[in-house]
Design a protein around this motif. Sequence first.
Motif, PDB file in Angstrom:
ATOM      1  N   LYS A 110       0.821  -1.213   0.000  1.00 51.32           N
ATOM      2  CA  LYS A 110       0.000   0.000   0.000  1.00 51.32           C
ATOM      3  C   LYS A 110       0.860   1.270   0.000  1.00 51.32           C
ATOM      4  O   LYS A 110       0.437   2.298  -0.520  1.00 51.32           O
ATOM      5  N   SER A 111       2.037   1.200   0.569  1.00 56.89           N
ATOM      6  CA  SER A 111       2.874   2.396   0.626  1.00 56.89           C
ATOM      7  C   SER A 111       3.452   2.756  -0.736  1.00 56.89           C
ATOM      8  O   SER A 111       3.912   3.874  -0.929  1.00 56.89           O
ATOM      9  N   SER A 130       7.608   7.385   1.333  1.00 55.46           N
ATOM     10  CA  SER A 130       6.620   6.314   1.274  1.00 55.46           C
ATOM     11  C   SER A 130       7.226   5.050   0.669  1.00 55.46           C
ATOM     12  O   SER A 130       7.008   3.938   1.177  1.00 55.46           O
ATOM     13  N   HIS A 131       8.001   5.190  -0.393  1.00 56.94           N
ATOM     14  CA  HIS A 131       8.630   4.022  -1.019  1.00 56.94           C
ATOM     15  C   HIS A 131       9.670   3.397  -0.091  1.00 56.94           C
ATOM     16  O   HIS A 131       9.744   2.163   0.010  1.00 56.94           O
ATOM     17  N   SER A 140       9.633   3.487   3.156  1.00 53.16           N
ATOM     18  CA  SER A 140       8.863   2.808   4.201  1.00 53.16           C
ATOM     19  C   SER A 140       8.355   1.468   3.694  1.00 53.16           C
ATOM     20  O   SER A 140       8.353   0.477   4.438  1.00 53.16           O
ATOM     21  N   GLY A 141       7.909   1.428   2.453  1.00 49.66           N
ATOM     22  CA  GLY A 141       7.434   0.175   1.872  1.00 49.66           C
ATOM     23  C   GLY A 141       8.516  -0.879   1.806  1.00 49.66           C
ATOM     24  O   GLY A 141       8.281  -2.051   2.126  1.00 49.66           O
ATOM     25  N   SER A 153       1.606   2.878  -3.386  1.00 54.03           N
ATOM     26  CA  SER A 153       0.556   3.632  -4.071  1.00 54.03           C
ATOM     27  C   SER A 153      -0.190   4.479  -3.050  1.00 54.03           C
ATOM     28  O   SER A 153      -1.341   4.214  -2.726  1.00 54.03           O
ATOM     29  N   PRO A 154       0.509   5.500  -2.517  1.00 55.77           N
ATOM     30  CA  PRO A 154      -0.130   6.310  -1.470  1.00 55.77           C
ATOM     31  C   PRO A 154      -1.283   7.135  -2.019  1.00 55.77           C
ATOM     32  O   PRO A 154      -1.372   7.390  -3.226  1.00 55.77           O
ATOM     33  N   SER A 185       7.726  13.199  -0.186  1.00 57.82           N
ATOM     34  CA  SER A 185       6.683  12.345   0.387  1.00 57.82           C
ATOM     35  C   SER A 185       6.637  10.996  -0.336  1.00 57.82           C
ATOM     36  O   SER A 185       6.527   9.947   0.302  1.00 57.82           O
ATOM     37  N   ARG A 186       6.742  11.023  -1.641  1.00 62.34           N
ATOM     38  CA  ARG A 186       6.711   9.781  -2.415  1.00 62.34           C
ATOM     39  C   ARG A 186       7.939   8.923  -2.106  1.00 62.34           C
ATOM     40  O   ARG A 186       7.835   7.714  -1.912  1.00 62.34           O
TER      41      ARG A 186
END
Length: 138
Positions: free
Chosen positions: A20-21, A115-116, A118-119, A23-24, A111-112
């Motif tokens: 899910k991270s 997020s990646h 973190s994924g 495709s935030p 932010s992107r």
Amino acid sequence: MVEVPLKLVGGVFLAWLGWKSFSPAPMREAAEARTGDLFETAAATFFLTITNPMTILAFAAMFAGLGLAESPRHVDAAIVVTGVFLGSLLWWFILSGGVALARTRLPDSLSRRVSHLSGVILFAFAALAIGSVARGYF
């Protein structure tokens, strides 16, 4: 033996969170802050925080761990409560001030990227959890 199902379910859940991270949700505009009474806003935030069940349990555990439940001295409890209050206040000033400063100075792509990253970290923990189960069977 509950350990194996917990590791499998936890690993699958971590993998799902990692997926899910990548495709935030699209970024939304920040809400406009009301220019109202600062005391009213601080009081509302305080009461929302203090009525949170996790906050209540955390404070109860902390006070019990420090032995304040058995202490007949109210001064000890007052010192701890004052310290926690001032520490929390300082933390929120640092946090909200940092966010206010960083919001206008950081690139939108950060932010992107976060997020990646973190994924990837979540996928690694998922692999460790599922791998520990597989290692037990082979």
